[in-house]
Design a protein around this motif. Sequence first.
Motif, mmCIF file in Angstrom:
data_model
loop_
_atom_site.group_PDB
_atom_site.id
_atom_site.type_symbol
_atom_site.label_atom_id
_atom_site.label_comp_id
_atom_site.label_asym_id
_atom_site.label_seq_id
_atom_site.Cartn_x
_atom_site.Cartn_y
_atom_site.Cartn_z
ATOM 1 N N SER A 40 21.775 45.381 -18.007
ATOM 2 C CA SER A 40 20.394 45.006 -18.313
ATOM 3 C C SER A 40 19.857 44.120 -17.193
ATOM 4 C CB SER A 40 20.330 44.257 -19.644
ATOM 5 O OG SER A 40 20.928 42.980 -19.506
ATOM 6 N N ILE A 41 18.549 43.951 -17.163
ATOM 7 C CA ILE A 41 17.933 43.128 -16.121
ATOM 8 C C ILE A 41 18.395 41.675 -16.237
ATOM 9 C CG2 ILE A 41 15.798 42.677 -17.387
ATOM 10 C CD1 ILE A 41 16.175 43.206 -13.582
ATOM 11 N N GLU A 42 18.626 41.200 -17.462
ATOM 12 C CA GLU A 42 19.117 39.835 -17.653
ATOM 13 C C GLU A 42 20.501 39.677 -17.036
ATOM 14 O OE1 GLU A 42 17.959 41.629 -20.347
ATOM 15 O OE2 GLU A 42 16.026 40.654 -20.584
ATOM 16 N N GLN A 43 21.352 40.682 -17.226
ATOM 17 C CA GLN A 43 22.692 40.635 -16.641
ATOM 18 C C GLN A 43 22.627 40.684 -15.119
ATOM 19 O OE1 GLN A 43 24.133 44.014 -18.849
ATOM 20 N NE2 GLN A 43 25.383 42.733 -20.191
ATOM 21 N N VAL A 44 21.722 41.472 -14.579
ATOM 22 C CA VAL A 44 21.569 41.559 -13.121
ATOM 23 C C VAL A 44 21.112 40.211 -12.571
ATOM 24 C CG1 VAL A 44 20.223 42.604 -11.249
ATOM 25 C CG2 VAL A 44 21.150 44.046 -13.073
ATOM 26 N N LEU A 45 20.126 39.591 -13.209
ATOM 27 C CA LEU A 45 19.605 38.314 -12.729
ATOM 28 C C LEU A 45 20.638 37.196 -12.847
ATOM 29 C CD1 LEU A 45 15.945 38.465 -14.061
ATOM 30 C CD2 LEU A 45 16.749 38.789 -11.701
ATOM 31 N N ASP A 46 21.502 37.270 -13.869
ATOM 32 C CA ASP A 46 22.544 36.252 -14.055
ATOM 33 C C ASP A 46 23.556 36.240 -12.914
ATOM 34 O OD1 ASP A 46 21.537 35.189 -16.375
ATOM 35 O OD2 ASP A 46 22.884 36.301 -17.705
ATOM 36 N N VAL A 47 23.735 37.363 -12.241
ATOM 37 C CA VAL A 47 24.745 37.450 -11.183
ATOM 38 C C VAL A 47 24.120 37.714 -9.812
ATOM 39 C CG1 VAL A 47 26.606 38.130 -12.746
ATOM 40 C CG2 VAL A 47 25.190 39.892 -11.683
ATOM 41 N N SER A 48 22.835 37.387 -9.656
ATOM 42 C CA SER A 48 22.133 37.631 -8.398
ATOM 43 C C SER A 48 21.797 36.331 -7.687
ATOM 44 C CB SER A 48 20.849 38.415 -8.642
ATOM 45 O OG SER A 48 21.149 39.702 -9.108
ATOM 46 N N VAL A 49 21.751 36.408 -6.357
ATOM 47 C CA VAL A 49 21.439 35.255 -5.518
ATOM 48 C C VAL A 49 20.245 35.621 -4.645
ATOM 49 C CG1 VAL A 49 22.301 33.773 -3.663
ATOM 50 C CG2 VAL A 49 23.856 34.545 -5.458
ATOM 51 N N ASP A 50 19.265 34.709 -4.555
ATOM 52 C CA ASP A 50 18.120 34.906 -3.675
ATOM 53 C C ASP A 50 18.451 34.361 -2.293
ATOM 54 O OD1 ASP A 50 16.152 36.086 -5.389
ATOM 55 O OD2 ASP A 50 16.001 34.165 -6.422
ATOM 56 N N ILE A 51 18.176 35.150 -1.278
ATOM 57 C CA ILE A 51 18.311 34.714 0.112
ATOM 58 C C ILE A 51 16.902 34.396 0.585
ATOM 59 C CG2 ILE A 51 19.070 35.316 2.434
ATOM 60 C CD1 ILE A 51 21.348 35.271 0.376
ATOM 61 N N PRO A 52 16.629 33.129 0.908
ATOM 62 C CA PRO A 52 15.276 32.769 1.323
ATOM 63 C C PRO A 52 14.858 33.491 2.601
ATOM 64 C CG PRO A 52 16.695 30.821 1.169
ATOM 65 C CD PRO A 52 17.542 32.018 0.917
ATOM 66 N N GLU A 53 13.583 33.449 2.856
ATOM 67 C CA GLU A 53 13.002 34.154 4.009
ATOM 68 C C GLU A 53 13.669 33.744 5.313
ATOM 69 O OE1 GLU A 53 8.890 33.279 5.946
ATOM 70 O OE2 GLU A 53 8.588 34.642 4.253
ATOM 71 N N ILE A 54 14.002 34.754 6.094
ATOM 72 C CA ILE A 54 14.584 34.565 7.424
ATOM 73 C C ILE A 54 13.640 35.224 8.422
ATOM 74 C CG2 ILE A 54 16.492 35.199 8.950
ATOM 75 C CD1 ILE A 54 18.307 35.196 6.474
ATOM 76 N N THR A 55 13.331 34.498 9.480
ATOM 77 C CA THR A 55 12.533 35.062 10.570
ATOM 78 C C THR A 55 13.406 35.047 11.810
ATOM 79 O OG1 THR A 55 10.513 34.160 9.600
ATOM 80 C CG2 THR A 55 10.404 34.850 11.902
#
Length: 141
Positions: A40-55
């Motif tokens: 489910s989307i909740e399960q995906v978000l629980d194990v996901s990491v955001d990588i901030p913007e890289i230029t």
Amino acid sequence: MKNKLVMLMMILLVAIALAGAVALVYVLKYTNQEPGSEPSIEQVLDVSVDIPEITTNLASDGFVRISFKIQTDSKKAKKELEQRMFQVNNIIILELSDKTAENIKGREGQKQFEEELKTQINEIMQEGKVEKVYITQFILQ
């Protein structure tokens, strides 16, 4: 002698079947999903990491501004990935520095880049693995 051997084999088969049934019930009850189904989307978000913007600069004269969401296979893997953020950023920058604008332009180029990052990050992971890399922002100049 033959009866004892047959009886022992039957007991072993029943024990193996029982262990398999218990494992299946455990997986179905505690993961709340059917075998082979998508999380489910909740399960995906629980194990996901955001990588901030890289230029960063590309191998050609252009540059790219990009950010990601990386889905892992467990909460332990997510925690490890968060701790390895400096290594992940390094991998991303090094990979992008070898790319030209033509390499990462378009759907196929971006999909290939996501797969390359997934493979490279999985090489450093010890507590799990990366399931999917999503590009969440992409500006090419």
